[in-house]
Write an enzyme that holds these catalytic residues in place. Sequence first.
Site, short mmCIF file in Angstrom:
data_model
loop_
_atom_site.label_atom_id
_atom_site.label_comp_id
_atom_site.label_asym_id
_atom_site.label_seq_id
_atom_site.Cartn_x
_atom_site.Cartn_y
_atom_site.Cartn_z
N LYS A 104 24.33 -69.83 -48.50
CA LYS A 104 23.59 -68.78 -47.78
C LYS A 104 23.55 -69.14 -46.32
CE LYS A 104 21.43 -65.02 -49.10
NZ LYS A 104 21.67 -64.29 -50.33
N GLY A 216 10.59 -51.58 -50.79
CA GLY A 216 11.73 -51.99 -49.94
C GLY A 216 12.77 -50.90 -49.96
N TYR A 217 13.10 -50.35 -48.77
CA TYR A 217 14.03 -49.22 -48.76
C TYR A 217 15.23 -49.48 -47.85
CZ TYR A 217 14.73 -44.50 -50.52
OH TYR A 217 15.19 -43.40 -51.22
N GLY A 218 15.80 -50.67 -48.00
CA GLY A 218 17.05 -50.99 -47.30
C GLY A 218 18.21 -50.56 -48.19
N ALA A 220 19.74 -51.93 -50.92
CA ALA A 220 19.58 -51.97 -52.38
C ALA A 220 18.52 -50.99 -52.87
CB ALA A 220 19.23 -53.39 -52.82
N GLY A 221 17.37 -50.96 -52.20
CA GLY A 221 16.27 -50.09 -52.63
C GLY A 221 16.65 -48.62 -52.57
N1 GLU Z 1 23.48 -61.14 -50.29
C1 GLU Z 1 23.82 -60.72 -51.61
C2 GLU Z 1 23.09 -61.55 -52.64
O1 GLU Z 1 22.07 -62.15 -52.37
C3 GLU Z 1 25.32 -60.66 -51.83
C4 GLU Z 1 26.03 -61.95 -51.65
C5 GLU Z 1 27.54 -61.82 -51.67
O2 GLU Z 1 28.04 -60.74 -51.88
O3 GLU Z 1 28.18 -62.84 -51.44
O4 GLU Z 1 23.47 -61.58 -53.79
#
Ligand code: GLU
Length: 414
Positions: A104, A216-218, A220-221
């Site tokens: 990350k 949360g409305y980004g 994914a939401g």
């Molecule tokens: N940020 C996303 C996660 O937490 C996707 C990570 C990715 O596609 O490498 O799963």
Amino acid sequence: MKKNIFEVACQQLDLVAKELKLEPEVHRLLRQPMREFRFTLPVRMDSGKVKIFQGFRVQYNDARGPTKGGIRFHPEETIDTVRALAAWMTWKCAVVDIPYGGAKGGVICNPKEMSKGELERLSRAYIDKIFLIIGPDKDIPAPDVYTNPQIMAWMMDEYSKLKGYNSPGVITGKPLSIGGSLGREEATARGALFTVREAAKHLKLDLSKATIAIQGYGNAGSFMAILTKKLFGSKIVAISDSRGGICGPKGLDPQAVLEHKKKSGSVIDFPGTKKISNKDILELKVDILCPCALENVITEENAKDIQAKIIAEIANGPTTPEADKILSQKKTFVIPDILCNSGGVVVSYFEWVQNNSGYYWKEKEVCERLDENITNAFATVFDVSIARKIDLRLAAYIIAVERVIKTMRMRGWI
Ligand code: GLU
């Protein structure tokens, strides 16, 4: 006091260590990142002055393949949040059985206060700093909180320039025009939707009549709200974002709410709705609660007040281990984050495969393969939870940790 989320990630691992009776040195190895980087990023702002940002990249474990995981731009980013998220990526990739380790990245910044030019310079500076430690066979970043396909495009361009050739496989979540995959933008939500569909089968819940609250409305939401309404006919009764929430018991139009947010900056004041706080939205009497924002929102303080039958953890780390205990006693069906939100990284994997082979798939193929992958992972996790009489989170962790350990043993690391 907010819990340190790396401690949460370690606590979750400790439960697995106990359940699997892990050897102490294996446990210790898995309890810390393999490698971590911290760096300063001097960026010229529009004012002409240089501002110094702090950046991180943590590569947690690469036994199963190159490390994989998003980059966050967030004012409250810390090395510990990045560590926790990198650990979760390791387990997430293992539970859905894709050939990656976990990583990350993050930068402490507030992208909402930055111009497009400033964001571009920050994104390029970030890649300049991690250039040597990333690559299609080493570590492959992607979007996360407050980063998006445009940022991925700048980052991939910067990496390619430094390499001297086009290298789309270094980063995923790119726009379609430069090697992105069809279906990647909505992949996290679509994967979550498949897990909800499977959970509903077990609970005999009719999704066409189900009520849903979205915190949360980004990316994914909003896709979760739009797709559950479109594909299942479920009713979205409440939506919130970082500024507050709205509810409409008769059902909201998620696409119209998204347009409103794009124009005004928030979902609040959407016509015909009542205000609701980010805290209260979690306690609504709904069938499905979707935390889609940040970590640590379902805690020992509010877990007893949660009324939803299913919690679909679309955010990373929304529930603390103390809350898990309470929810498990209440028999709330919690679909753990490492399974529920894995659709994003699964389609990132498909994007990388397409980049590496130079052959691009149709959207239907992406969705079908995603469905197969998530549905199989769900069934495996569910079976382990029944066989061992444990909750789904522990079951998912056991599968993931066992897979990582098996590979480490084969490699002769332990
Ligand atoms: N940020 C996303 C996660 O937490 C996707 C990570 C990715 O596609 O490498 O799963």
